[in-house]
Write an enzyme that holds these catalytic residues in place. Structure first.
Site, PDB file in Angstrom:
ATOM      1  CD  GLU A  99      -3.125   0.603   0.219  1.00 62.40           C
ATOM      2  OE1 GLU A  99      -2.539   1.436  -0.503  1.00 62.40           O
ATOM      3  OE2 GLU A  99      -4.351   0.560   0.304  1.00 62.40           O
ATOM      4  CG  ASP A 100      -0.942   4.727  -1.566  1.00 61.55           C
ATOM      5  OD1 ASP A 100      -1.667   3.752  -1.275  1.00 61.55           O
ATOM      6  OD2 ASP A 100      -1.406   5.825  -1.885  1.00 61.55           O
ATOM      7  CG  ASP A 103      -5.845   8.653   6.458  1.00 62.73           C
ATOM      8  OD1 ASP A 103      -6.101   8.903   7.636  1.00 62.73           O
ATOM      9  OD2 ASP A 103      -5.886   9.509   5.574  1.00 62.73           O
ATOM     10  CG  PHE A 152      -4.354  15.732   1.694  1.00 60.91           C
ATOM     11  CD1 PHE A 152      -5.380  14.852   2.009  1.00 60.91           C
ATOM     12  CD2 PHE A 152      -3.936  15.826   0.375  1.00 60.91           C
ATOM     13  CE1 PHE A 152      -5.981  14.073   1.021  1.00 60.91           C
ATOM     14  CE2 PHE A 152      -4.533  15.057  -0.614  1.00 60.91           C
ATOM     15  CZ  PHE A 152      -5.557  14.190  -0.288  1.00 60.91           C
ATOM     16  NE  ARG A 165      -3.798   8.589  -8.997  1.00 59.70           N
ATOM     17  CZ  ARG A 165      -4.409   8.160  -7.895  1.00 59.70           C
ATOM     18  NH1 ARG A 165      -3.712   7.740  -6.871  1.00 59.70           N
ATOM     19  NH2 ARG A 165      -5.726   8.160  -7.813  1.00 59.70           N
TER      20      ARG A 165
HETATM   21  C1  PRP Z   1      -5.866   5.569  -0.332  1.00 61.46           C
HETATM   22  C2  PRP Z   1      -4.701   4.629  -0.094  1.00 61.46           C
HETATM   23  C3  PRP Z   1      -5.311   3.520   0.677  1.00 61.46           C
HETATM   24  C4  PRP Z   1      -6.421   4.194   1.452  1.00 61.46           C
HETATM   25  C5  PRP Z   1      -5.954   4.401   2.852  1.00 61.46           C
HETATM   26  O1  PRP Z   1      -6.527   5.130  -1.471  1.00 61.46           O
HETATM   27  O2  PRP Z   1      -4.141   4.175  -1.294  1.00 61.46           O
HETATM   28  O3  PRP Z   1      -5.834   2.505  -0.147  1.00 61.46           O
HETATM   29  O4  PRP Z   1      -6.662   5.450   0.825  1.00 61.46           O
HETATM   30  O5  PRP Z   1      -6.925   5.047   3.619  1.00 61.46           O
HETATM   31  P1  PRP Z   1      -7.640   4.414   4.886  1.00 61.46           P
HETATM   32  O6  PRP Z   1      -6.584   3.822   5.755  1.00 61.46           O
HETATM   33  O7  PRP Z   1      -8.314   5.611   5.513  1.00 61.46           O
HETATM   34  O8  PRP Z   1      -8.634   3.404   4.419  1.00 61.46           O
HETATM   35  P2  PRP Z   1      -7.600   5.996  -2.257  1.00 61.46           P
HETATM   36  O9  PRP Z   1      -8.947   5.495  -1.890  1.00 61.46           O
HETATM   37  O10 PRP Z   1      -7.295   7.445  -2.098  1.00 61.46           O
HETATM   38  O11 PRP Z   1      -7.420   5.548  -3.760  1.00 61.46           O
HETATM   39  P3  PRP Z   1      -6.153   5.664  -4.744  1.00 61.46           P
HETATM   40  O12 PRP Z   1      -5.083   4.751  -4.192  1.00 61.46           O
HETATM   41  O13 PRP Z   1      -6.670   5.203  -6.051  1.00 61.46           O
HETATM   42  O14 PRP Z   1      -5.701   7.102  -4.762  1.00 61.46           O
END
Ligand code: PRP
Length: 175
Positions: A99-100, A103, A152, A165
């Site tokens: 994962e990136d 949160d 953010f 990105r």
């Molecule tokens: C982001 C990130 C995780 C998630 C983390 O994805 O890549 O998957 O949010 O947040 P959390 O811990 O509050 O669940 P996002 O939904 O922004 O989609 P993306 O990766 O396509 O930008």
């Protein structure tokens, strides 16, 4: 429309160094057999590409899932759904979710629950970024690149409304 992301939080060099360290740790932990990297689109695409290149072990398999939780908003809606599932059966394999960012933990706690039901040999998580202050649901994360404050961030895969990105560093979105 917010102003540009003008403060660098983590440089490209810092990211690359940390990714190599994480890869070394992962190689030590998985000495044998295939390792599935299950990457969560879209944000993890850059991290998984660099992590995979840093892994020198023989069998690294890269799979993608997409989970939607945010839309274009700055805060989690708490809504999670799989928008793209795996093409492979992970039963009996070592699986590392890549994962990136973590949160609230809503996405990863959901994802680990559904993948665990598929009976992998092992299931762990590697995330480049972790915002522990924001956690709502507990997640057991084995590999963390950087713990960051509750700001953010964009770049290195992370977006705001699909922009930024492509940046090779992590920046704080101001404005
Ligand atoms: C982001 C990130 C995780 C998630 C983390 O994805 O890549 O998957 O949010 O947040 P959390 O811990 O509050 O669940 P996002 O939904 O922004 O989609 P993306 O990766 O396509 O930008």
């Amino acid at each position: 429309m917010p102003a540009g992301p003008d403060r660098v939080l983590i440089t490209s060099e810092q990211i690359q160094t940390r990714v190599r360290e994480m890869a070394a740790q992962i190689e030590a932990d998985y000495p044998d057999g295939p390792l599935y990297l299950v990457s969560v689109l879209k944000g993890a695409f850059m991290f998984v590409a660099d992590l995979a290149r840093a892994l020198k072990r023989p069998s690294v398999r890269i799979e993608f899932m997409a989970i939607s939780s945010y839309g274009n908003a700055k805060t989690s809606s708490g809504q999670v759904k799989v928008t793209r599932d795996l093409d492979v059966n992970i039963e009996g394999y070592n699986v590392l979710i890549v994962e990136d960012i973590i949160d609230s933990g809503v996405t990863l706690s959901y994802l680990t629950r559904i993948l665990q039901q598929r009976r992998p040999k092992s299931l762990e998580i590697a995330t480049l970024l972790d915002k522990p202050e924001r956690r709502v649901q507990p997640v057991n994360v084995k590999y963390v690149g950087f713990k960051i404050p509750d700001e953010f961030v964009v770049g290195y895969g992370l977006d705001f409304a699909e922009d930024y990105r492509n940046l090779s560093e992590i920046r704080v979105l101001t404005g």
